[in-house]
Motif scaffolding. Structure first.
Motif, PDB file in Angstrom:
ATOM      1  N   GLY A  73       0.769  -1.240   0.000  1.00 55.06           N
ATOM      2  CA  GLY A  73       0.000   0.000   0.000  1.00 55.06           C
ATOM      3  C   GLY A  73       0.796   1.285   0.000  1.00 55.06           C
ATOM      4  N   LEU A  74       1.849   1.356  -0.778  1.00 53.63           N
ATOM      5  CA  LEU A  74       2.572   2.632  -0.895  1.00 53.63           C
ATOM      6  C   LEU A  74       1.664   3.703  -1.464  1.00 53.63           C
ATOM      7  CD1 LEU A  74       6.048   1.645  -2.380  1.00 53.63           C
ATOM      8  CD2 LEU A  74       5.578   2.502  -0.095  1.00 53.63           C
ATOM      9  N   SER A  75       1.981   4.939  -1.150  1.00 56.65           N
ATOM     10  CA  SER A  75       1.204   6.047  -1.701  1.00 56.65           C
ATOM     11  C   SER A  75       2.122   7.244  -1.910  1.00 56.65           C
ATOM     12  CB  SER A  75       0.045   6.421  -0.758  1.00 56.65           C
ATOM     13  OG  SER A  75       0.553   6.852   0.491  1.00 56.65           O
ATOM     14  N   GLY A  76       1.606   8.248  -2.559  1.00 56.55           N
ATOM     15  CA  GLY A  76       2.314   9.513  -2.746  1.00 56.55           C
ATOM     16  C   GLY A  76       3.619   9.356  -3.500  1.00 56.55           C
ATOM     17  N   ASP A  77       4.569  10.198  -3.142  1.00 55.04           N
ATOM     18  CA  ASP A  77       5.832  10.221  -3.862  1.00 55.04           C
ATOM     19  C   ASP A  77       6.612   8.917  -3.713  1.00 55.04           C
ATOM     20  OD1 ASP A  77       7.595  11.825  -5.583  1.00 55.04           O
ATOM     21  OD2 ASP A  77       9.013  11.574  -3.923  1.00 55.04           O
ATOM     22  N   THR A  78       6.443   8.219  -2.605  1.00 50.97           N
ATOM     23  CA  THR A  78       7.131   6.947  -2.449  1.00 50.97           C
ATOM     24  C   THR A  78       6.593   5.930  -3.447  1.00 50.97           C
ATOM     25  OG1 THR A  78       7.417   7.461  -0.107  1.00 50.97           O
ATOM     26  CG2 THR A  78       7.903   5.207  -0.787  1.00 50.97           C
ATOM     27  N   ALA A 106       2.883   4.196 -13.438  1.00 55.51           N
ATOM     28  CA  ALA A 106       3.457   5.416 -12.859  1.00 55.51           C
ATOM     29  C   ALA A 106       3.048   6.640 -13.665  1.00 55.51           C
ATOM     30  CB  ALA A 106       4.977   5.300 -12.784  1.00 55.51           C
ATOM     31  N   LEU A 107       3.060   6.527 -14.990  1.00 54.08           N
ATOM     32  CA  LEU A 107       2.659   7.662 -15.835  1.00 54.08           C
ATOM     33  C   LEU A 107       1.192   8.032 -15.633  1.00 54.08           C
ATOM     34  CD1 LEU A 107       4.420   6.969 -19.258  1.00 54.08           C
ATOM     35  CD2 LEU A 107       4.784   8.917 -17.725  1.00 54.08           C
ATOM     36  N   GLU A 108       0.348   7.009 -15.463  1.00 53.11           N
ATOM     37  CA  GLU A 108      -1.078   7.284 -15.229  1.00 53.11           C
ATOM     38  C   GLU A 108      -1.276   8.064 -13.937  1.00 53.11           C
ATOM     39  OE1 GLU A 108      -3.287   3.613 -15.253  1.00 53.11           O
ATOM     40  OE2 GLU A 108      -2.512   3.087 -17.244  1.00 53.11           O
ATOM     41  N   GLN A 109      -0.529   7.695 -12.905  1.00 49.14           N
ATOM     42  CA  GLN A 109      -0.723   8.309 -11.599  1.00 49.14           C
ATOM     43  C   GLN A 109       0.104   9.574 -11.403  1.00 49.14           C
ATOM     44  OE1 GLN A 109      -0.816   5.572  -8.262  1.00 49.14           O
ATOM     45  NE2 GLN A 109      -1.321   3.887  -9.631  1.00 49.14           N
ATOM     46  N   PHE A 110       1.203   9.696 -12.156  1.00 46.53           N
ATOM     47  CA  PHE A 110       2.117  10.834 -11.993  1.00 46.53           C
ATOM     48  C   PHE A 110       2.529  11.373 -13.366  1.00 46.53           C
ATOM     49  CE2 PHE A 110       2.635   7.778  -8.538  1.00 46.53           C
ATOM     50  CZ  PHE A 110       2.339   8.564  -7.435  1.00 46.53           C
ATOM     51  N   PRO A 111       1.558  11.862 -14.147  1.00 48.64           N
ATOM     52  CA  PRO A 111       1.852  12.268 -15.529  1.00 48.64           C
ATOM     53  C   PRO A 111       2.840  13.424 -15.661  1.00 48.64           C
ATOM     54  CG  PRO A 111      -0.349  12.976 -14.894  1.00 48.64           C
ATOM     55  CD  PRO A 111       0.161  12.106 -13.787  1.00 48.64           C
ATOM     56  N   GLU A 112       3.028  14.189 -14.614  1.00 55.71           N
ATOM     57  CA  GLU A 112       3.944  15.338 -14.676  1.00 55.71           C
ATOM     58  C   GLU A 112       5.371  14.992 -14.260  1.00 55.71           C
ATOM     59  OE1 GLU A 112       2.859  18.156 -16.079  1.00 55.71           O
ATOM     60  OE2 GLU A 112       0.964  17.067 -16.312  1.00 55.71           O
ATOM     61  N   SER A 113       5.626  13.742 -13.904  1.00 53.32           N
ATOM     62  CA  SER A 113       6.947  13.355 -13.427  1.00 53.32           C
ATOM     63  C   SER A 113       7.917  13.186 -14.593  1.00 53.32           C
ATOM     64  CB  SER A 113       6.873  12.043 -12.631  1.00 53.32           C
ATOM     65  OG  SER A 113       8.180  11.585 -12.326  1.00 53.32           O
ATOM     66  N   GLU A 114       8.889  14.085 -14.665  1.00 55.41           N
ATOM     67  CA  GLU A 114       9.886  13.983 -15.727  1.00 55.41           C
ATOM     68  C   GLU A 114      10.712  12.713 -15.581  1.00 55.41           C
ATOM     69  OE1 GLU A 114       9.711  16.714 -13.732  1.00 55.41           O
ATOM     70  OE2 GLU A 114       9.194  18.396 -15.028  1.00 55.41           O
ATOM     71  N   SER A 115      11.030  12.339 -14.345  1.00 54.69           N
ATOM     72  CA  SER A 115      11.851  11.141 -14.159  1.00 54.69           C
ATOM     73  C   SER A 115      11.116   9.891 -14.635  1.00 54.69           C
ATOM     74  CB  SER A 115      12.297  11.001 -12.700  1.00 54.69           C
ATOM     75  OG  SER A 115      11.193  10.888 -11.841  1.00 54.69           O
ATOM     76  N   VAL A 116       9.836   9.794 -14.358  1.00 52.95           N
ATOM     77  CA  VAL A 116       9.067   8.636 -14.834  1.00 52.95           C
ATOM     78  C   VAL A 116       9.049   8.627 -16.362  1.00 52.95           C
ATOM     79  CG1 VAL A 116       6.754   7.606 -14.958  1.00 52.95           C
ATOM     80  CG2 VAL A 116       7.657   8.367 -12.756  1.00 52.95           C
ATOM     81  N   ARG A 117       8.862   9.777 -16.967  1.00 48.75           N
ATOM     82  CA  ARG A 117       8.834   9.852 -18.436  1.00 48.75           C
ATOM     83  C   ARG A 117      10.176   9.444 -19.037  1.00 48.75           C
ATOM     84  NH1 ARG A 117       6.645  15.675 -19.691  1.00 48.75           N
ATOM     85  NH2 ARG A 117       6.633  14.918 -21.833  1.00 48.75           N
ATOM     86  N   VAL A 118      11.269   9.851 -18.430  1.00 51.29           N
ATOM     87  CA  VAL A 118      12.593   9.482 -18.943  1.00 51.29           C
ATOM     88  C   VAL A 118      12.819   7.979 -18.799  1.00 51.29           C
ATOM     89  CG1 VAL A 118      15.079   9.732 -18.533  1.00 51.29           C
ATOM     90  CG2 VAL A 118      13.614  11.764 -18.655  1.00 51.29           C
ATOM     91  N   TRP A 119      12.483   7.410 -17.641  1.00 53.09           N
ATOM     92  CA  TRP A 119      12.673   5.972 -17.457  1.00 53.09           C
ATOM     93  C   TRP A 119      11.737   5.181 -18.356  1.00 53.09           C
ATOM     94  CZ3 TRP A 119      15.921   8.445 -14.583  1.00 53.09           C
ATOM     95  CH2 TRP A 119      17.011   7.760 -14.054  1.00 53.09           C
ATOM     96  N   HIS A 120      10.550   5.710 -18.611  1.00 48.68           N
ATOM     97  CA  HIS A 120       9.623   5.063 -19.539  1.00 48.68           C
ATOM     98  C   HIS A 120      10.253   5.026 -20.927  1.00 48.68           C
ATOM     99  CE1 HIS A 120       5.894   4.762 -22.040  1.00 48.68           C
ATOM    100  NE2 HIS A 120       5.613   3.887 -21.094  1.00 48.68           N
ATOM    101  N   ALA A 121      10.857   6.130 -21.339  1.00 46.62           N
ATOM    102  CA  ALA A 121      11.533   6.176 -22.637  1.00 46.62           C
ATOM    103  C   ALA A 121      12.669   5.167 -22.690  1.00 46.62           C
ATOM    104  CB  ALA A 121      12.052   7.587 -22.920  1.00 46.62           C
TER     105      ALA A 121
END
Length: 171
Positions: A73-78, A106-121
């Motif tokens: 049950g993690l939530s938020g930034d963690t 992660a992208l669905e829940q945190f679409p503004e996260s640049e780090s998630v977008r880079v790792w997704h790429a």
């Protein structure tokens, strides 16, 4: 309902994280395993143990702890960090579809996260989807690099990114 980790425990985890030696993770792993023995189902503890094993290059072990942390049950930034690191670990293990699934979540829940977008790429690239990877990085650049030089070409960058995505979709 996500569990709330005690603030004192979170502070203890922060201190262990800050004291780590990336070149010798065993003392950190040992200290975190002691915390885990005291709090075996705490999602933040499970996440930090996974991260320590990940940093030590023990991806198989890390993946199991990340999965347990997510289930706990993690939530938020963690949650964002765990999904990113889990996706990266799965990519390193050659489990590209699972990596993309974690990073898509992660992208669905945190679409503004640049780090998630880079790792997704990066995972798109590892999965052999270079057109989609470049498209994603182009959009990260145009969204985050706010210089007149790049912004002048914003429409063209987005158009080219969309074209690359269409090539990926056609495959």
């Amino acid at each position: 309902m996500p569990l709330t980790t005690d603030p004192a425990l979170l502070q203890r985890l922060r201190e262990l994280f800050e004291a780590r030696d990336r070149d010798d993770m065993q003392p950190t792993i040992d200290a975190l395993r002691e915390v885990l023995a005291e709090h075996p189902d705490d999602p933040d503890v499970l996440y930090e143990v996974g991260g320590a094993y990940d940093t030590a290059g023990e991806e198989d072990t890390a993946a199991g702890f990340y999965e347990r942390a997510l289930d706990a049950g993690l939530s938020g930034d963690t949650l964002r960090r765990c999904l990113l690191q889990y996706g990266s670990t799965l990519r390193n293990l050659g489990r590209f579809d699972e990596s993309l699934a974690a990073l898509d979540r992660a992208l669905e829940q945190f679409p503004e996260s640049e780090s998630v977008r880079v790792w997704h790429a990066l995972s798109l690239h590892a999965a052999g989807r270079s057109d989609a990877a470049v498209a994603e990085l182009m959009e990260v650049a145009v969204d985050g690099i706010r210089t007149p030089d790049l912004q002048r070409y914003q429409a063209a960058v987005r158009g080219n990114a969309e074209y690359l995505r269409s090539l990926d979709a056609a495959r």
